[in-house]
Design an enzyme around this catalytic site. Sequence first.
Site, mmCIF file in Angstrom:
data_model
loop_
_atom_site.group_PDB
_atom_site.id
_atom_site.type_symbol
_atom_site.label_atom_id
_atom_site.label_comp_id
_atom_site.label_asym_id
_atom_site.label_seq_id
_atom_site.Cartn_x
_atom_site.Cartn_y
_atom_site.Cartn_z
ATOM 1 N N ASP A 204 34.051 21.421 7.308
ATOM 2 C CA ASP A 204 33.605 21.583 8.697
ATOM 3 C C ASP A 204 34.427 22.699 9.337
ATOM 4 O O ASP A 204 35.006 22.536 10.412
ATOM 5 C CB ASP A 204 33.767 20.272 9.459
ATOM 6 C CG ASP A 204 33.040 20.273 10.795
ATOM 7 O OD1 ASP A 204 32.039 21.012 10.930
ATOM 8 O OD2 ASP A 204 33.465 19.533 11.703
ATOM 9 N N ASN A 209 38.035 24.134 14.590
ATOM 10 C CA ASN A 209 38.986 23.499 13.675
ATOM 11 C C ASN A 209 40.003 24.492 13.121
ATOM 12 O O ASN A 209 40.643 24.232 12.098
ATOM 13 C CB ASN A 209 38.234 22.816 12.525
ATOM 14 C CG ASN A 209 37.677 21.470 12.941
ATOM 15 O OD1 ASN A 209 38.195 20.833 13.858
ATOM 16 N ND2 ASN A 209 36.625 21.030 12.276
ATOM 17 N N ASP A 221 41.971 19.196 10.836
ATOM 18 C CA ASP A 221 40.876 18.240 10.746
ATOM 19 C C ASP A 221 40.034 18.396 9.481
ATOM 20 O O ASP A 221 38.927 18.935 9.499
ATOM 21 C CB ASP A 221 39.978 18.323 11.980
ATOM 22 C CG ASP A 221 39.047 17.113 12.092
ATOM 23 O OD1 ASP A 221 39.148 16.223 11.229
ATOM 24 O OD2 ASP A 221 38.228 17.077 13.024
#
Length: 331
Positions: A204, A209, A221
Amino acid sequence: MDESAHPYQHLTPDLVLDAVESCGFEVNGRLFPLNSYENRVYQVGIEDGTPLIAKFYRPERWSREQLLEEHSFVAELEEAEIPVVGAIKLANGGYLADYGGFTFALFPQRGGQAPDITLPDTLFRVGQWIGRIHQVGARSDFQARPTIDPVETIERGHRFVLESGFVPDDLRHPYQSLIRDLLTEIQRNLEEAGPVNSLRLHGDCHLGNILVREERILFVDFDDARQGPAIQDLWLMLSGDSAEQSLEMGELIEGYEQFNDFNPRERFLIEPLRTMRLINQAAWLAWRWDDPTFPMHFPWFGQPRFWSDHILMLREQLANLQQPPVSPPVV
């Protein structure tokens, strides 16, 4: 305890503080919830020390084995001196703890801002670090975490929203018909890409992030870490029209290839992965609707306007799937 309540309704401030203290830290009572929907994340004040970040994992989302794979991967990246934010090793020798029916991990507090991709060399530097991450990711495979599969994810997600009754009756047929057309084009793009390598990924890796502070880049993350193609960690940073995306792709790949080879055929996977993300985001809201936080923060979900807009967006995405893939500029 009310068994019918959503599990997070039992995650009280006192339970959070007691959980952190159970790991040997003396809390000072200060507790700030941070922006997170999938898990519950808090900044916890520590007596005579820097606050910690406590992440309480959504029950039954990941198995313990899958959570351990995430933390082992991040620890491997830290050992390779890649700038990631990994969990703190606890007194029990691991990264996970259990308290009050919840599994959680503690992280050091790290601040920063999303990278400014308008600055020279930002995407080049990000590409370099992703190349390093993928060097480590290719050393072995995840055994418990899932592998990215656009077709399976789309089929599962769209079936769930239909079965759950979120799509208005008059839009169900257009939605189903469009999904079939999208899957046809996705399959064509997958065939164009041909066989590609699969490796451990951040999963992701969007700009939210990635943190930058004093020119230092940090990747955070890894909750969505998965096995999949390298392009998954690159395409989320592309934005703008095709010309802008071409330039951005060029910067990313130039940096990436300082440390890792990039298979240009993976460009055919960008639009299938984008389609998967669009459909899966709607399915995610449907899956989580029993969590009281979701109706509170996403009241528009399930309304006819949302689904008409969603279908329009997917029609635009069908056109994108029929176009040649984004390519770095020819030098």
